[in-house]
Scaffold this active site. Sequence first.
Site, PDB file in Angstrom:
ATOM      1  N   GLY A 131       3.401  45.178 -36.966  1.00  0.00           N
ATOM      2  CA  GLY A 131       3.403  43.755 -37.337  1.00  0.00           C
ATOM      3  C   GLY A 131       2.464  42.904 -36.521  1.00  0.00           C
ATOM      4  N   ASP A 189       9.737  35.542 -28.443  1.00  0.00           N
ATOM      5  CA  ASP A 189      11.075  35.138 -28.921  1.00  0.00           C
ATOM      6  C   ASP A 189      12.228  35.840 -28.216  1.00  0.00           C
ATOM      7  OD1 ASP A 189      10.061  36.951 -31.876  1.00  0.00           O
ATOM      8  OD2 ASP A 189      11.105  37.750 -30.119  1.00  0.00           O
ATOM      9  N   HIS A 225       2.412  37.881 -23.704  1.00  0.00           N
ATOM     10  CA  HIS A 225       2.089  36.479 -23.986  1.00  0.00           C
ATOM     11  C   HIS A 225       3.180  35.542 -23.472  1.00  0.00           C
ATOM     12  CE1 HIS A 225      -0.916  37.615 -27.413  1.00  0.00           C
ATOM     13  NE2 HIS A 225      -1.368  37.900 -26.214  1.00  0.00           N
TER      14      HIS A 225
END
Length: 252
Positions: free
Chosen positions: A188, A104, A119
């Site tokens: 997370g 993001d 990624h």
Amino acid sequence: MTGFSEQIVERLANASSVTVLTGAGASAESGLPTFRDPDGLWSEFNPVELASYSAFVDNPVRVQSWYSARLRSSNGVSPNPCHLALAELEDLIESVTVVTQNVDGLHQRAGSTRVIEVHGSLHRIYCAACGRDTQELDVAPDASEPARCGCGGLLRPGVVWFGEMLPEQALAAAVEASSDCDVFVAIGTSAEVYPAAALPLHAAKNGATVIEINLGPTPLSAAADEAVFGPAGELTPRLVAQVRARAASRVN
Ligand code: BV8
Ligand code: ZN
């Protein structure tokens, strides 16, 4: 545990190099859904259905529209206190490297200066045929045609799909940052997707102190020196504030 021990804060405050691995949970409090939580992205879809080259070739409009929606969402949200605290950590620790599985771009927007996207990134769009980069991907779920490059090739997001190799340089840099850090913090992530999930174990093997921040236990928790459970947007700023206080007390 719901708080960080004095000992772990001391180790982090004394560290000269810190590597952080973040997963979707670090962006959850920005409003971006995670992958594996019950209301996560995957709960509607099967990962292979959307995040794999075969799914893309089988149903390009569906995959392109899913990434178009995620690109819009990530442009529409802001970094949360977890991202901001990690950027602030750079003022306190000599070398901070953020290895992120997230695509993001929120760490960079929060101000982190050394971010390794293992990624890939939603914000890179390129042609699956000729490789040419392009600016945008905006495909509606009911589009009759997929988005194509001038050469006729299909446009795809610059992310790593299941079954695809991670970008070689990014992976090598992530492995190096995990091999020679004093402290490794996993934030997370469900610690289920490899080879990223192997990074904290690699760090531990090389003598790093491993701290985990997550809502609950993961396969990594037992291997961590300290696993603290709670929202990343609360615990990460708290940890950084404790490091800052420790650094200040050393000066006075
Ligand atoms: C590869 C794309 C070589 C972008 C993603 C062993 C070695 C090598 C490969 C494998 C292996 N075993 C299996 C494999 C294959 C596979 C794999 O790992 N499968 C898993 C499912 C078992 N790996 C691969 O295919 C990789 N490629 O290795 O190439 C190769 C080639 C061919 C054949 C074999 C090997 C590629 C992996 C990358 C896939 N791409 N995403 C995109 O669409 O976004 S993966 C996807 O899941 C995301 O990128 C994400 O990063 C990743 C992991 O998820 P998390 O980030 O951890 O998120 P998740 O929802 O799972 O968990 C959220 C966590 O946060 C939870 O723990 C939750 O409790 C917590 N949380 C939630 N809210 C909060 C919170 N914590 C704190 N605060 C909160 N508020
Ligand atoms: Zn092309």
